[in-house]
Design a protein around this motif. Structure first.
Motif, PDB file in Angstrom:
ATOM      1  N   GLU A   1       0.834  -1.212   0.000  1.00  0.00           N
ATOM      2  CA  GLU A   1       0.000   0.000   0.000  1.00  0.00           C
ATOM      3  C   GLU A   1       0.866   1.258   0.000  1.00  0.00           C
ATOM      4  N   ASP A   2       2.018   1.203   0.661  1.00  0.00           N
ATOM      5  CA  ASP A   2       2.946   2.346   0.625  1.00  0.00           C
ATOM      6  C   ASP A   2       3.332   2.688  -0.808  1.00  0.00           C
ATOM      7  N   LEU A   3       3.685   1.677  -1.575  1.00  0.00           N
ATOM      8  CA  LEU A   3       4.121   1.919  -2.952  1.00  0.00           C
ATOM      9  C   LEU A   3       2.966   2.419  -3.814  1.00  0.00           C
ATOM     10  N   ALA A   4       1.759   1.914  -3.551  1.00  0.00           N
ATOM     11  CA  ALA A   4       0.596   2.412  -4.292  1.00  0.00           C
ATOM     12  C   ALA A   4       0.331   3.885  -3.951  1.00  0.00           C
ATOM     13  N   MET A   5       0.425   4.232  -2.672  1.00  0.00           N
ATOM     14  CA  MET A   5       0.253   5.634  -2.269  1.00  0.00           C
ATOM     15  C   MET A   5       1.351   6.512  -2.868  1.00  0.00           C
ATOM     16  N   PHE A   6       2.541   5.963  -2.995  1.00  0.00           N
ATOM     17  CA  PHE A   6       3.640   6.701  -3.611  1.00  0.00           C
ATOM     18  C   PHE A   6       3.301   7.041  -5.056  1.00  0.00           C
ATOM     19  N   GLY A   7       2.739   6.086  -5.773  1.00  0.00           N
ATOM     20  CA  GLY A   7       2.324   6.347  -7.151  1.00  0.00           C
ATOM     21  C   GLY A   7       1.270   7.438  -7.231  1.00  0.00           C
ATOM     22  N   LYS A   8       0.299   7.414  -6.308  1.00  0.00           N
ATOM     23  CA  LYS A   8      -0.739   8.452  -6.299  1.00  0.00           C
ATOM     24  C   LYS A   8      -0.140   9.822  -5.994  1.00  0.00           C
ATOM     25  N   LEU A   9       0.855   9.855  -5.113  1.00  0.00           N
ATOM     26  CA  LEU A   9       1.510  11.140  -4.815  1.00  0.00           C
ATOM     27  C   LEU A   9       2.190  11.703  -6.055  1.00  0.00           C
ATOM     28  N   ILE A  10       2.881  10.834  -6.819  1.00  0.00           N
ATOM     29  CA  ILE A  10       3.565  11.313  -8.029  1.00  0.00           C
ATOM     30  C   ILE A  10       2.557  11.834  -9.043  1.00  0.00           C
ATOM     31  N   VAL A  11       1.447  11.118  -9.216  1.00  0.00           N
ATOM     32  CA  VAL A  11       0.414  11.576 -10.151  1.00  0.00           C
ATOM     33  C   VAL A  11      -0.127  12.925  -9.713  1.00  0.00           C
ATOM     34  N   SER A  12      -0.376  13.103  -8.410  1.00  0.00           N
ATOM     35  CA  SER A  12      -0.897  14.376  -7.915  1.00  0.00           C
ATOM     36  C   SER A  12       0.076  15.512  -8.194  1.00  0.00           C
ATOM     37  N   LEU A  13       1.374  15.261  -8.044  1.00  0.00           N
ATOM     38  CA  LEU A  13       2.361  16.302  -8.338  1.00  0.00           C
ATOM     39  C   LEU A  13       2.420  16.605  -9.834  1.00  0.00           C
ATOM     40  N   CYS A  14       2.348  15.551 -10.666  1.00  0.00           N
ATOM     41  CA  CYS A  14       2.406  15.755 -12.119  1.00  0.00           C
ATOM     42  C   CYS A  14       1.221  16.577 -12.614  1.00  0.00           C
ATOM     43  N   CYS A  15       0.056  16.343 -12.043  1.00  0.00           N
ATOM     44  CA  CYS A  15      -1.166  17.002 -12.516  1.00  0.00           C
ATOM     45  C   CYS A  15      -1.571  18.186 -11.650  1.00  0.00           C
ATOM     46  N   SER A  16      -0.818  18.461 -10.568  1.00  0.00           N
ATOM     47  CA  SER A  16      -1.120  19.576  -9.653  1.00  0.00           C
ATOM     48  C   SER A  16      -2.559  19.512  -9.162  1.00  0.00           C
ATOM     49  N   SER A  17      -2.992  18.324  -8.786  1.00  0.00           N
ATOM     50  CA  SER A  17      -4.383  18.143  -8.355  1.00  0.00           C
ATOM     51  C   SER A  17      -4.488  16.931  -7.437  1.00  0.00           C
ATOM     52  N   LEU A  18      -5.427  16.998  -6.491  1.00  0.00           N
ATOM     53  CA  LEU A  18      -5.693  15.872  -5.609  1.00  0.00           C
ATOM     54  C   LEU A  18      -6.818  14.981  -6.115  1.00  0.00           C
ATOM     55  N   THR A  19      -7.554  15.452  -7.112  1.00  0.00           N
ATOM     56  CA  THR A  19      -8.727  14.716  -7.594  1.00  0.00           C
ATOM     57  C   THR A  19      -8.443  13.888  -8.837  1.00  0.00           C
ATOM     58  N   VAL A  20      -7.192  13.868  -9.285  1.00  0.00           N
ATOM     59  CA  VAL A  20      -6.894  13.180 -10.542  1.00  0.00           C
ATOM     60  C   VAL A  20      -7.072  11.674 -10.422  1.00  0.00           C
ATOM     61  N   MET A  21      -6.984  11.132  -9.220  1.00  0.00           N
ATOM     62  CA  MET A  21      -7.098   9.686  -9.063  1.00  0.00           C
ATOM     63  C   MET A  21      -8.511   9.189  -9.282  1.00  0.00           C
ATOM     64  N   ASN A  22      -9.476  10.098  -9.418  1.00  0.00           N
ATOM     65  CA  ASN A  22     -10.831   9.680  -9.739  1.00  0.00           C
ATOM     66  C   ASN A  22     -10.909   9.083 -11.138  1.00  0.00           C
ATOM     67  N   ASN A  23      -9.963   9.445 -11.984  1.00  0.00           N
ATOM     68  CA  ASN A  23      -9.888   8.901 -13.339  1.00  0.00           C
ATOM     69  C   ASN A  23      -8.425   8.561 -13.617  1.00  0.00           C
TER      70      ASN A  23
ATOM     71  N   PRO B   1      -6.709   6.387 -15.675  1.00  0.00           N
ATOM     72  CA  PRO B   1      -6.136   6.398 -17.036  1.00  0.00           C
ATOM     73  C   PRO B   1      -5.897   7.798 -17.568  1.00  0.00           C
ATOM     74  N   LYS B   2      -6.845   8.704 -17.326  1.00  0.00           N
ATOM     75  CA  LYS B   2      -6.669  10.075 -17.798  1.00  0.00           C
ATOM     76  C   LYS B   2      -5.528  10.764 -17.053  1.00  0.00           C
ATOM     77  N   ALA B   3      -5.392  10.467 -15.758  1.00  0.00           N
ATOM     78  CA  ALA B   3      -4.323  11.082 -14.973  1.00  0.00           C
ATOM     79  C   ALA B   3      -2.959  10.654 -15.496  1.00  0.00           C
ATOM     80  N   VAL B   4      -2.788   9.355 -15.778  1.00  0.00           N
ATOM     81  CA  VAL B   4      -1.515   8.868 -16.298  1.00  0.00           C
ATOM     82  C   VAL B   4      -1.246   9.450 -17.681  1.00  0.00           C
ATOM     83  N   GLU B   5      -2.292   9.574 -18.486  1.00  0.00           N
ATOM     84  CA  GLU B   5      -2.130  10.161 -19.824  1.00  0.00           C
ATOM     85  C   GLU B   5      -1.686  11.614 -19.719  1.00  0.00           C
ATOM     86  N   THR B   6      -2.288  12.365 -18.789  1.00  0.00           N
ATOM     87  CA  THR B   6      -1.894  13.771 -18.600  1.00  0.00           C
ATOM     88  C   THR B   6      -0.446  13.879 -18.156  1.00  0.00           C
TER      89      THR B   6
END
Length: 491
Positions: free
Chosen positions: A295-317, A319-324
């Motif tokens: 779970e730590d590593l999964a949360m780490f991935g979500k943190l990186i996505v949030s930084l890349c997209c400058s948003s906390l809500t990107v994990m709602n979608n 595939p779109k978050a990773v594409e962005t």
């Protein structure tokens, strides 16, 4: 001579300096009421309302006045580093404002001051409200960060068993854990975990995701974009991954890898904070440690996505978050995200294999930063030598009395020291104006400290007598006078 002339003209620049043109580094400080501090009237909240004066913060521009380029790197610490260290020092010694209704002391910690918002919208730590305070330990006198979990009732003291393990983790990217305790000092059942204090730090959320107020640029009001650069992103990824590896190797799980819990404590330096709290809060809900590390590593991935997209809500979608993220950053970043977010069985060591190329760049940057800091430290060591020399001057010059001799500092070898003091600090030009030549001061003091054989002419104030002496002879006079004072003080 050019460097000396530049410094010779420094006095004229200082005299012509218009105070209204000096930038106030506190001009854009946030309103204390935004931090939840009550402020009645126009008084500063850092002083009681009965005081008749306003708080005067440190004027950093006085510490970092313009200097000639010839002396910039030889004798002085870098301006931006000095200002940052001054701000941290002030944050450490800032007193708590009145009217917060906080306890005077709890479990040996006093002078509590909140470090985050205490009114209005507040973030929760799981199902509980929490607040971070700065407090001073009564035993060692050092400041610490106290995270308080409100209205939490501890059912068993065994929940504190993991705190000792956390306290043994000494890692540059993990905020150190000191101790944990429960208290009723806040008029409720509170859990408090004590951490190392890093002044003026901010979370990744505040630095890169929280919306910034628009600013005027080129005559227009424009929104401020928080997008993090890829080089900085890799720096944070490597540092957080290193922290996770250290925790996992101790048989623990971080469980708080979130943009609101990872703090930036310096130039591109981050640390994972709030470690160990979840272990106490969820002590009775036993979990498999291997599952928690996944779970730590999964949360780490979500943190990186949030930084890349400058948003906390990107994990709602997802595939779109990773594409962005893939559109704005390299394929290496996308590969890391896919590994952390989609791989069912992840391993922190394999993660380091995926980013070994970036780790070499990070190592290079770290070594360059160390070289820069060592260079600044060397300049401060030089300043330390001169300060010790000036302290000897202060003990000797113009001493009103010693050994029942009212003219001790005016006679013998001490007279030469007085003339040398005038030679260094009290020179004037042909118009009688004081010469504020910093190059002359530093050069003379360094030659004196080294005791060189160069000879100079010392002239009395009435110009009726002069002496030709070497720096080595003047140094011998200072050492002799100081030894005499030392012997007298030891009696």
């Amino acid at each position: 001579m050019n460097g000396d002339q530049n410094l010779h003209d420094l006095a004229d620049q200082f005299q012509a300096l218009d105070p209204s043109m000096v930038m106030n580094p506190y001009e854009h400080m946030g309103d204390p009421q935004e931090m939840g501090y009550e402020n009645s009237g126009g008084m500063d909240p850092f002083y009681p309302a009965s005081q008749a004066f306003a708080r005067e913060p440190l004027q950093y521009h006085l510490y970092t006045s313009p200097r000639p380029e010839t002396l910039q790197n030889q004798y002085f610490i870098a301006d931006d580093l000095r200002e940052e260290l001054q701000k941290r020092s002030e944050a450490v010694y800032t007193a708590p404002p009145p009217g917060l209704n906080l306890p005077d002391e709890t479990q040996g910690y006093h002078s509590l001051m909140p470090l985050e918002v205490t009114v209005g919208e507040r973030r929760k730590f799981g199902s509980w409200y929490s607040t971070v305070y700065k407090a001073v330990n009564s035993t060692d006198g050092f400041p610490y960060a106290l995270r308080r979990i409100e209205n939490f009732r501890l059912n068993t003291q065994a929940a504190f068993s993991g705190v000792e393990t956390w306290a043994r983790i000494k890692h540059p990217n993990v905020v150190g854990v000191k101790e944990a305790f429960t208290t009723r000092a806040f008029n409720d059942n509170s859990l408090v975990v004590v951490y190392d204090y890093h002044p003026n730090s901010e979370t990744l959320f505040e630095a890169y995701i929280k919306p910034k107020a628009p600013q005027f640029q080129n005559g227009r009001l424009q929104a401020q974009h928080n997008r993090i650069s890829e080089r900085t992103l890799w720096t944070y990824i490597i540092q957080i991954a290193s922290a996770i590896k250290a925790v996992h190797e101790m048989g623990l799980a971080v469980r708080v890898i979130d943009v609101t819990k990872v703090i930036v404590t310096g130039q591109n330096r981050c640390r994972v904070s709030s470690c160990g709290i979840v272990d106490i809060l969820m002590f009775e809900a036993r979990h498999d440690i291997a599952m928690l590390q996944q779970e730590d590593l999964a949360m780490f991935g979500k943190l990186i996505v949030s930084l890349c997209c400058s948003s906390l809500t990107v994990m709602n979608n997802l595939p779109k978050a990773v594409e962005t993220a893939g559109r704005h950053y390299s394929a290496e970043v996308k590969n890391i995200l896919m590994y952390l977010l989609t791989k069912p069985h992840k391993n922190i060591r394999h993660l380091f294999e995926l980013m070994k190329g970036q780790m070499l760049l990070e190592l290079d940057d770290s070594l360059k930063a160390v070289d820069c800091l060592e260079s600044n430290l060397m300049s401060e060591l030089e300043n330390g030598r001169l300060v010790r020399l000036l302290c000897k001057f202060g003990f000797i010059d113009e001493r009103p009395e010693f050994a029942r001799d009212l003219r001790w500092s005016e006679t013998g070898d001490r007279y030469i020291i007085k003339l040398f003091r005038d030679y260094v600090f009290h020179q004037v030009d042909e118009h009688g104006r004081p010469i504020l030549n910093l190059s002359h001061v530093l050069t003379s003091l360094n030659k004196l400290d080294a005791g060189v054989e160069e000879r100079i002419m010392l002239v009395s104030r009435d110009e009726q007598s002069c002496l030709v002496v070497s720096y080595r002879e003047i140094k011998s006079c200072i050492d002799s006078a100081f030894r005499e004072l030392t012997t007298g003080a030891a009696r």
